[in-house]
Design an enzyme around this catalytic site. Structure first.
Site, short mmCIF file in Angstrom:
data_model
loop_
_atom_site.label_atom_id
_atom_site.label_comp_id
_atom_site.label_asym_id
_atom_site.label_seq_id
_atom_site.Cartn_x
_atom_site.Cartn_y
_atom_site.Cartn_z
N TYR A 215 0.86 -1.20 -0.10
CA TYR A 215 -0.10 -0.03 -0.23
C TYR A 215 0.87 1.29 -0.16
CZ TYR A 215 -3.85 2.95 1.13
OH TYR A 215 -4.73 4.12 0.68
N PHE B 103 -6.70 19.87 -25.02
CA PHE B 103 -7.30 18.77 -25.34
C PHE B 103 -8.85 18.83 -24.46
CE2 PHE B 103 -8.32 14.32 -23.81
CZ PHE B 103 -8.29 13.58 -25.11
#
Ligand SMILES: *Cc1c(COP(=O)(O)O)cnc(C)c1O
Length: 460
Positions: free
Chosen positions: A72, A124
């Protein structure tokens, strides 16, 4: 005799493709309501919808996947990626994100507020979406030459410095959180930005105290064009060019689904520790802890390897060369395309192929459907459907250009596939007089309609 070009890799794993009959395709496209997004991938023979996340990973990347560290916190795969981003891009800080738009979300949450102005070359769609969602304005400062598809210009992604300075003088500094240089400029057709333009834009931004960021999805393809087209760089390595490009910016958002040749992933890199501290909170909130950011450890490892491979000269020569090859085949057959061919796609000028179809019946979409019917090839409409309706008047917006984009996935198809696509378009050009009508909308969403729109033949 000088030896001809050949790809710097061989193929180890293959995936079968299904060829279908015209009758099957007629049935399938009808069931898909004449929207190519609704087709199942096994109904498509050659899929040129996008180059995003569709590349073929190398065996080095697959072995990195096996070695992914799924801890993690503090994953070894994270540190592998950090090393590559530090060394290759010269960026000291970064957070992983699940894809490019997630990096935009994290960055813009930290620095853009209502009423801000964000200049750059043509933004974009997701970048513009994230800016406008925050009630800020994206200002397109691309050079005018980019608007003329027939004109050759080596760097149609360049920013017009006068347009940019006009934005800087018209608005107070606090209203301009950043300037974005998209490399290559996707919206203007995968067109590159020159190193000189990056230097000039960076100097101008410095003068006005405005940070400058790359939207870096195709930074390596941009570096290849700099090597090919900018005198000063002919003898530079791609890595040196990449390093210099990044030396002029304060940070970058990256969709790794493009030039890092992975199926999912992205990141946000920056120079400032202060900014990194700010974005860290949003990364944890939206994406995940700082050492995984919405991705599995194996995705980080494959991305680190893909970033390096994406900057390999011989790979880029094959990649950009294949796109140019398709562009040249089409031009040789008299099919009008945007000039010059960009890095990741060939854009066919649908208005010139189907001049007799009224714009109200979606010329580029009509051509996209014909290409599917002809040979099972899926391209994508960049025209009136995509341009959507005016938010106030609700009238259709008719853009200057009606384009069919043929986007080439990385290391996936061979040049025989390109020749097949070109032959399909040649057949369409020859029988175009038999295509007598386009399509009309039967159902559409209030925004981003092109993904889910439903159509029927206009003659029905
Ligand atoms: C694809 C892309 C994005 C968005 O990235 P995703 O990974 O699709 O979220 C942003 N900018 C450019 C230039 C892109 O090509």
């Amino acid at each position: 005799m000088e030896l001809p070009f050949a790809e710097p890799y061989k193929i180890k794993v293959t995936e079968p493709l299904h060829r279908s009959t015209r009758e099957e395709r007629e049935q399938w496209i009808k069931e898909a309501k004449y929207n190519l997004f609704n087709l199942r991938s096994d109904q498509v023979f050659i899929d040129l919808l996008t180059d995003s996340g569709t590349g073929a990973m190398s065996h080095h990347q697959w072995s990195e996947m096996m070695m992914g560290d799924e801890s993690y916190a503090g994953s070894a795969s994270y540190f592998k990626l950090k090393e590559v981003i530090n060394r290759l891009l010269g960026m000291p800080y970064f957070v992983p994100t699940h894809q490019g738009r997630a990096a935009e979300n994290v960055l813009f949450s930290a620095i853009i507020k209502e009423g801000d102005m964000v200049p750059g070359n043509a933004h974009f769609d997701t970048t513009k979406g994230h800016i406008e969602y925050r009630r800020a304005t994206a200002i397109d400062c691309t050079i005018d030459e980019a608007g003329d598809t027939t004109l050759y210009h080596p760097f149609k992604g360049n920013i017009d410095l006068d347009k940019l300075e006009a934005v800087f003088t018209a608005h107070p500094r606090e209203k301009i959180p950043l300037c974005i240089i998209t490399v290559t400029c996707n919206t203007s057709g995968g067109q590159p930005v020159s190193m000189q333009n990056i230097r000039d834009v960076s100097a101008l931004c410095k003068k006005y105290g405005i940070p400058v960021f790359f939207d870096a999805a195709r930074f390596a393809e941009n570096a290849f064009f700099i090597k090919m087209r900018e005198e000063e760089f002919v003898n530079h390595s791609i890595r040196d060019i990449v390093h210099e490009m990044y030396s002029y910016v304060d940070g970058a958002t990256m969709s790794s689904k493009k030039d890092a040749i992975v199926n999912i992933g992205g990141f946000l890199a920056c120079r400032s520790k202060e900014l990194f501290d700010k974005i860290s909170m949003y990364c944890i909130l939206y994406e995940g802890y700082l050492t995984y950011g919405g991705l599995a450890g194996r995705d980080l490892a494959a991305m680190a390897q893909g970033l390096k491979e994406g900057c390999d000269y011989h790979y880029l020569e094959a990649r950009i060369g294949q796109v140019a090859y398709l562009g040249q085949l089409l031009k040789d057959k008299g099919i009008p395309c945007q000039e010059p061919t960009g890095g990741h796609a060939v854009f066919v000028d649908a208005k010139k192929v189907l001049p007799h179809i009224p714009k109200e019946e979606f010329q580029a979409q009509t051509l996209a459907i014909e290409l599917y019917l002809e040979g099972g090839v899926r391209g994508v409409e960049i025209g009136t459907l995509l341009a959507d309706r005016d938010p106030v008047s609700r009238e259709n917006r008719y853009p200057k250009l009606e384009l069919l984009r043929l986007t080439i996935p990385r290391r996936v198809y061979t040049n025989n596939h390109m020749a097949y696509v070109a032959a399909c378009l040649e057949n369409i050009l020859q029988r175009r007089d038999t295509i007598t009508s386009g399509y009309r909308i039967t159902k559409e969403a209030p925004i981003m309609r092109h993904f889910t729109v439903e159509l029927e033949p206009a003659t029905m």
